[in-house]
Design a protein around this motif. Sequence first.
Motif, mmCIF file in Angstrom:
data_model
loop_
_atom_site.group_PDB
_atom_site.id
_atom_site.type_symbol
_atom_site.label_atom_id
_atom_site.label_comp_id
_atom_site.label_asym_id
_atom_site.label_seq_id
_atom_site.Cartn_x
_atom_site.Cartn_y
_atom_site.Cartn_z
ATOM 1 N N ILE A 1 14.114 25.025 7.917
ATOM 2 C CA ILE A 1 14.326 23.851 8.757
ATOM 3 C C ILE A 1 14.365 24.237 10.230
ATOM 4 O O ILE A 1 13.756 23.592 11.081
ATOM 5 N N PHE A 2 15.074 25.290 10.549
ATOM 6 C CA PHE A 2 15.334 25.635 11.941
ATOM 7 C C PHE A 2 14.138 26.255 12.666
ATOM 8 O O PHE A 2 14.104 26.250 13.894
ATOM 9 N N VAL A 3 13.194 26.830 11.935
ATOM 10 C CA VAL A 3 12.054 27.491 12.572
ATOM 11 C C VAL A 3 10.795 26.665 12.344
ATOM 12 O O VAL A 3 10.298 26.557 11.225
ATOM 13 N N LEU A 4 10.275 26.081 13.410
ATOM 14 C CA LEU A 4 9.045 25.309 13.301
ATOM 15 C C LEU A 4 7.856 26.260 13.159
ATOM 16 O O LEU A 4 7.827 27.324 13.794
ATOM 17 N N PRO A 5 6.879 25.900 12.332
ATOM 18 C CA PRO A 5 5.715 26.774 12.147
ATOM 19 C C PRO A 5 4.893 26.886 13.433
ATOM 20 O O PRO A 5 4.743 25.911 14.177
ATOM 21 N N ALA B 1 10.654 27.373 23.800
ATOM 22 C CA ALA B 1 9.688 27.759 22.767
ATOM 23 C C ALA B 1 10.362 28.645 21.721
ATOM 24 O O ALA B 1 10.142 28.497 20.515
ATOM 25 N N LEU B 2 11.206 29.556 22.180
ATOM 26 C CA LEU B 2 11.942 30.428 21.267
ATOM 27 C C LEU B 2 12.873 29.621 20.371
ATOM 28 O O LEU B 2 12.932 29.838 19.155
ATOM 29 N N ARG B 3 13.598 28.681 20.963
ATOM 30 C CA ARG B 3 14.570 27.904 20.192
ATOM 31 C C ARG B 3 13.903 27.044 19.126
ATOM 32 O O ARG B 3 14.539 26.700 18.129
ATOM 33 N N LEU B 4 12.645 26.733 19.333
ATOM 34 C CA LEU B 4 11.926 25.913 18.358
ATOM 35 C C LEU B 4 11.166 26.734 17.329
ATOM 36 O O LEU B 4 11.198 26.428 16.137
ATOM 37 N N PHE B 5 10.497 27.784 17.771
ATOM 38 C CA PHE B 5 9.495 28.439 16.930
ATOM 39 C C PHE B 5 9.890 29.823 16.430
ATOM 40 O O PHE B 5 9.045 30.524 15.860
ATOM 41 N N GLN C 1 19.591 18.240 22.430
ATOM 42 C CA GLN C 1 20.308 19.518 22.418
ATOM 43 C C GLN C 1 21.053 19.820 21.114
ATOM 44 O O GLN C 1 21.359 20.972 20.836
ATOM 45 N N LEU C 2 21.348 18.817 20.312
ATOM 46 C CA LEU C 2 22.171 19.042 19.120
ATOM 47 C C LEU C 2 21.485 19.957 18.108
ATOM 48 O O LEU C 2 22.126 20.835 17.518
ATOM 49 N N PHE C 3 20.206 19.776 17.900
ATOM 50 C CA PHE C 3 19.468 20.601 16.941
ATOM 51 C C PHE C 3 19.596 22.081 17.294
ATOM 52 O O PHE C 3 19.802 22.930 16.423
ATOM 53 N N TYR C 4 19.508 22.393 18.587
ATOM 54 C CA TYR C 4 19.621 23.786 19.027
ATOM 55 C C TYR C 4 21.022 24.343 18.781
ATOM 56 O O TYR C 4 21.187 25.531 18.484
ATOM 57 N N ALA C 5 22.029 23.494 18.916
ATOM 58 C CA ALA C 5 23.402 23.952 18.686
ATOM 59 C C ALA C 5 23.614 24.303 17.214
ATOM 60 O O ALA C 5 24.220 25.326 16.882
ATOM 61 N N TYR C 6 23.125 23.444 16.313
ATOM 62 C CA TYR C 6 23.195 23.762 14.883
ATOM 63 C C TYR C 6 22.486 25.087 14.589
ATOM 64 O O TYR C 6 22.990 25.935 13.850
ATOM 65 N N LYS C 7 21.308 25.252 15.165
ATOM 66 C CA LYS C 7 20.508 26.441 14.899
ATOM 67 C C LYS C 7 21.182 27.697 15.445
ATOM 68 O O LYS C 7 21.247 28.723 14.759
ATOM 69 N N ARG C 8 21.673 27.618 16.667
ATOM 70 C CA ARG C 8 22.304 28.790 17.288
ATOM 71 C C ARG C 8 23.480 29.292 16.477
ATOM 72 O O ARG C 8 23.681 30.501 16.315
ATOM 73 N N LEU C 9 24.270 28.368 15.946
ATOM 74 C CA LEU C 9 25.455 28.731 15.162
ATOM 75 C C LEU C 9 25.145 28.910 13.680
ATOM 76 O O LEU C 9 26.024 29.298 12.907
ATOM 77 N N ASN C 10 23.897 28.608 13.288
ATOM 78 C CA ASN C 10 23.483 28.651 11.883
ATOM 79 C C ASN C 10 24.413 27.815 11.006
ATOM 80 O O ASN C 10 24.881 28.235 9.952
#
Length: 494
Positions: free
Chosen positions: A479-483, A154-158, A453-462
């Motif tokens: 893009i990285f933070v879903l409403p 939930a954190l990784r998405l929102f 998992q790829l989306f989370y990797a992009y987000k984690r590394l910005n």
Amino acid sequence: MKKAILYILLLSQTTLLSCSKWLDVQPESDIDRDILFTTEEGFKEALLGIYTRNAKTDLYGKELTIGTTEVLAQNYKIKPFDRPKYLATKNYRYDDADFMQRKDAIWLGLYSGIVNANLILAEIDQKQNLFTAGNYALIKGETLALRGYLHFDALRLFAPAYLVNPEAAAIPYVTSYSNKTTAMSKVKDVLDSVIADLEQAKELLTDDPIRKSSYIIGYPSADTLTNTELHDKSLFLQNRRHRLNFYAVCGALARVYLYKGDKTNALANAKIVIDAKKFPWTNKTDFLQPDADKKDRILYKELLFGWYIPSLNNEINISTFSDPAVDGIYLSDDDVKSIYETGGAGGSDMRFTQWFSGLNGTEKTIQKYRRNPVGDTFIANKHYLMAPALRLSEVYYIAAECTYEADPDAALAYLDEVRLHREIGDKVKAANLSEFQTELLKEYRKETYAEGQLFYAYKRLNKPIIGFQGEIIPASQRIFVLPLPDDEIIYGER
């Protein structure tokens, strides 16, 4: 109000208003809570019910595996007719009705699992006398691990990534079954709570049967000398990799610590998995097996943990989902070749040759989860049909990332170890941290394609999201933070 499993969602908890559809969740079990938690079997049923719920299509049975998160990572092409209704998601139109419905269902589903974990945790300590052998520690450990795991996704998405804003308001970390509103926690505080749950789970799972030397990982039909996962007389203790076992919790901790930037603890937990040598690399002949009934499509023995999804074909009709002939999701030949870098040594990559099939020689469909049709039914492949949640290879990627700045050669060796077992002979080259991260993201895409998992990797590394042919989508919190769901904002007073 006392129905036990998956009855009501307690995340924004202003009150349990019957007029709020947002708070209503249909029960998986009609057993009264006061009855369910009077026996060990009741606790087992409650725990297994969470896994079953999480494997549905709104969560890990589709959207958080082959669906929404993969679309956000630009891992698919979608035809204009857009039968699966993902084109707006691919274009990051977060006000699109179809996207909002899926996104809200993900939030609801994750917190449904969290609430039901809290139901178990509210009862289990005072009823330890009900449990035989080590089942109290096992059930409590898995339940805590589930609560942490679901909050983390939930954190990784929102919420914003820790690297970008650790002080930002994130999500509510719900730890009790209550009608009280749970306040929003900061990103850093959510991570600390996830880690606390997972660390406690790790301690409780110290005597997990999977840690025994006699527990040998293998395929369901393998002989007893090469697979003992079905040996235990208790069905509850079999197939530990289908649930959050000790090593899966270590892998989850490595993932969470890395997200927080704590590379020391991330590496320590990754090394527990690597050094145990419990999970064998997939044999080339199993992956390349021409007989579909004997083929390992998902590198099954390398899974630390996965979601059991036996009805995947029937529930989401994967042949339609990934079939350009019916306006489904697809890739072009050039797209697949770009991902796997087939112009060089990647041409021999087994994932390239086995995970995609051609249509008219120009369009590719995804074969990773395909089962073998027999009439109107599907027969099993060599493995159970699982949605991978944690892989041995990801643990190697985590170890590589944690090692690079201190020992670049050792870090690249971790990547090369995975590549070697995918039939890629040449070694990764990176002259600096930026180049290393670029290569790491390429490896994530190759290995976890259609696993979310790829989306989370992009987000984690910005890092910018890279299209198949090198198109660049700049890193952006938009893009990285879903409403958050509208009802969560309204009823939770966010």
